[in-house]
Motif scaffolding. Structure first.
Motif, short mmCIF file in Angstrom:
data_model
loop_
_atom_site.label_atom_id
_atom_site.label_comp_id
_atom_site.label_asym_id
_atom_site.label_seq_id
_atom_site.Cartn_x
_atom_site.Cartn_y
_atom_site.Cartn_z
N UNK A 83 14.38 -5.83 13.64
CA UNK A 83 13.22 -5.62 12.77
C UNK A 83 13.56 -4.50 11.79
N UNK A 84 13.43 -4.78 10.50
CA UNK A 84 13.74 -3.78 9.48
C UNK A 84 12.51 -3.02 9.00
N UNK A 85 11.41 -3.74 8.75
CA UNK A 85 10.23 -3.11 8.17
C UNK A 85 9.03 -4.03 8.32
N UNK A 86 7.85 -3.43 8.11
CA UNK A 86 6.58 -4.18 8.13
C UNK A 86 5.91 -3.98 6.78
N UNK A 87 5.41 -5.07 6.20
CA UNK A 87 4.86 -5.02 4.84
C UNK A 87 3.48 -5.66 4.79
N UNK A 88 2.63 -5.10 3.95
CA UNK A 88 1.39 -5.77 3.55
C UNK A 88 1.63 -6.40 2.19
N UNK A 89 1.22 -7.65 2.04
CA UNK A 89 1.48 -8.39 0.81
C UNK A 89 0.22 -9.07 0.34
N UNK A 90 -0.14 -8.82 -0.90
CA UNK A 90 -1.28 -9.50 -1.52
C UNK A 90 -0.76 -10.80 -2.12
N UNK A 91 -1.06 -11.91 -1.46
CA UNK A 91 -0.51 -13.21 -1.83
C UNK A 91 -1.54 -13.99 -2.63
N UNK B 191 2.79 -13.57 -10.54
CA UNK B 191 2.46 -12.37 -11.31
C UNK B 191 1.28 -11.61 -10.71
N UNK B 192 0.43 -12.30 -9.95
CA UNK B 192 -0.74 -11.67 -9.34
C UNK B 192 -0.48 -11.18 -7.92
N UNK B 193 0.69 -11.53 -7.36
CA UNK B 193 1.03 -11.14 -6.00
C UNK B 193 1.81 -9.83 -6.00
N UNK B 194 1.64 -9.03 -4.94
CA UNK B 194 2.37 -7.77 -4.90
C UNK B 194 2.38 -7.20 -3.47
N UNK B 195 3.44 -6.43 -3.18
CA UNK B 195 3.48 -5.65 -1.95
C UNK B 195 2.53 -4.45 -2.13
N UNK B 196 1.69 -4.22 -1.13
CA UNK B 196 0.71 -3.13 -1.24
C UNK B 196 0.99 -1.97 -0.29
N UNK B 197 1.80 -2.21 0.76
CA UNK B 197 2.14 -1.13 1.69
C UNK B 197 3.34 -1.59 2.52
N UNK B 198 4.09 -0.62 3.04
CA UNK B 198 5.21 -0.96 3.92
C UNK B 198 5.52 0.19 4.85
N UNK B 199 6.19 -0.15 5.96
CA UNK B 199 6.66 0.84 6.92
C UNK B 199 8.09 0.50 7.29
N UNK B 200 9.01 1.43 7.09
CA UNK B 200 10.41 1.24 7.46
C UNK B 200 10.57 1.55 8.94
N UNK B 201 11.24 0.68 9.67
CA UNK B 201 11.50 0.88 11.08
C UNK B 201 12.90 1.47 11.28
N UNK B 202 13.23 1.85 12.51
CA UNK B 202 14.45 2.62 12.74
C UNK B 202 15.56 1.80 13.40
N UNK B 203 15.38 0.49 13.53
CA UNK B 203 16.33 -0.29 14.31
C UNK B 203 17.66 -0.52 13.60
N UNK B 204 17.66 -0.53 12.27
CA UNK B 204 18.88 -0.86 11.53
C UNK B 204 19.99 0.16 11.76
N UNK B 205 19.62 1.40 12.01
CA UNK B 205 20.62 2.43 12.22
C UNK B 205 21.54 2.08 13.38
#
Length: 321
Positions: free
Chosen positions: A273-281, A286-300
């Motif tokens: 798992x890399x990250x969790x995102x909120x997406x306005x779909x 053009x009307x869609x966009x990412x609205x928030x995200x959280x980076x997780x620590x597993x990739x390290x």
């Protein structure tokens, strides 16, 4: 509509993943996400199932739907097992209900899952492929491509054309790119395109580079790695059993067992798992966009794993970031 997405990868084959309901516009969502993030290969959709713990649908970068995805299935397997509080589950895919299981880790801190790869068919009609009125193509040269490279065609169930090549061809992808692009455009062999993999023996295992239908060159393709392990065993390049399969995105283990004319295939590797995102779909990109995200620590921790096997991987390729 606001949705929650996880960004995940198996062997750096990277996807957005959504837990949703059946609807007819997931291809549009895949196109939107891949346009906004060039680092992903597609979209995994987790849905309710009448026959299994969950159902998986897979959409490529170009919006086309794949019948299966081994790397994506590992990520879905982890999500479903953790959600259900189980170590084993069954996931419905387009062609089969497949068993998945949590395994011992590849390395401390790396969640690892095995997934069944099935069904297996060498019948050209199941890819589909047209070639010289043949019904199968196993360890055979295709003179138009090369007199020296032995090719095999297999559906698992995604269609694969697999060539066993020497190091010099593996190190330079131009030859593979030329023919993969041809076979995924207008051509007389593959009416629906094909995944093209070049395979080279390394140590006790193999290295696989894949041009994926609907995606292009990818860090890894789960069904391609498993099919390549199968062909490598059949050609006596490696023994049947567990095969270490290196790829630009890392390494997995493919288990190939034969019973009569039947093959049992298992793909084991990371589900990160890399990250969790909120997406306005919205309907229009053009009307869609990412609205928030959280980076997780597993990739390290996965990067540490990559460092350990980098001597093998970097002989032939650097991964796409």
């Amino acid at each position: 509509m606001k949705i929650t997405l996880e960004k995940v990868h198996g062997s750096m084959n990277t996807f957005y993943m959504v837990d949703g309901e059946e609807r007819d516009d997931y291809a549009n969502l895949a196109l939107q996400l891949c346009a906004k993030d060039q680092g992903v290969d597609g979209l995994l959709v987790i849905l309710p199932s009448n026959s299994a713990h969950a159902k998986m649908r897979v959409f490529n970068r170009d919006g086309s739907e794949a019948s299966m995805c081994g790397n994506g299935l590992r990520c879905v397997a982890r999500y479903v097992c953790e959600k259900e509080g189980v170590d084993e589950a069954v996931i419905e895919t387009m062609k089969a209900d497949l068993a998945v299981r949590r395994e011992e880790t590849l390395m401390d801190g790396i969640e690892t899952y095995s997934v069944q790869i099935s069904p297996v068919s060498f019948q050209l009609k199941d890819l589909p492929m047209e070639y010289d009125n043949q019904t199968t193509l196993i360890q055979q040269a295709i003179p138009e491509i090369s007199e020296e490279i032995m090719f095999s065609a297999v559906a698992v169930p995604n269609p694969h054309l697999i060539g066993i090549v020497p190091e010099e061809i593996q190190k330079s992808p131009e030859h593979q790119k030329k023919w993969a692009e041809k076979f995924n455009g207008q051509n007389n062999y593959f009416s629906d395109g094909v995944n093209v993999s070049y395979v080279t023996k390394v140590g006790q295992g193999i290295f696989v580079r894949t041009y994926e239908r609907g995606v292009g060159f990818t860090n890894a393709c789960g069904t391609a790695m498993t099919a390549s392990a199968l062909i490598s065993c059949m050609s006596d390049m490696v023994p049947f059993g567990e095969v270490a399969v290196y790829n630009p995105g890392g390494m997995v283990k493919c288990t190939v067992n034969k019973s009569g004319d039947t093959f049992e295939l298992l793909l084991t590797g990371n589900a990160t798992r890399l990250s969790v995102h909120e997406f306005q779909w919205e309907e229009e990109q053009v009307d869609s966009e990412f609205t928030a995200f959280e980076i997780l620590d597993e990739q390290r921790q996965y990067e540490k794993f990559i460092e350990e096997i980098s001597v093998v991987v970097e002989q032939f390729a650097k991964r796409k970031e």
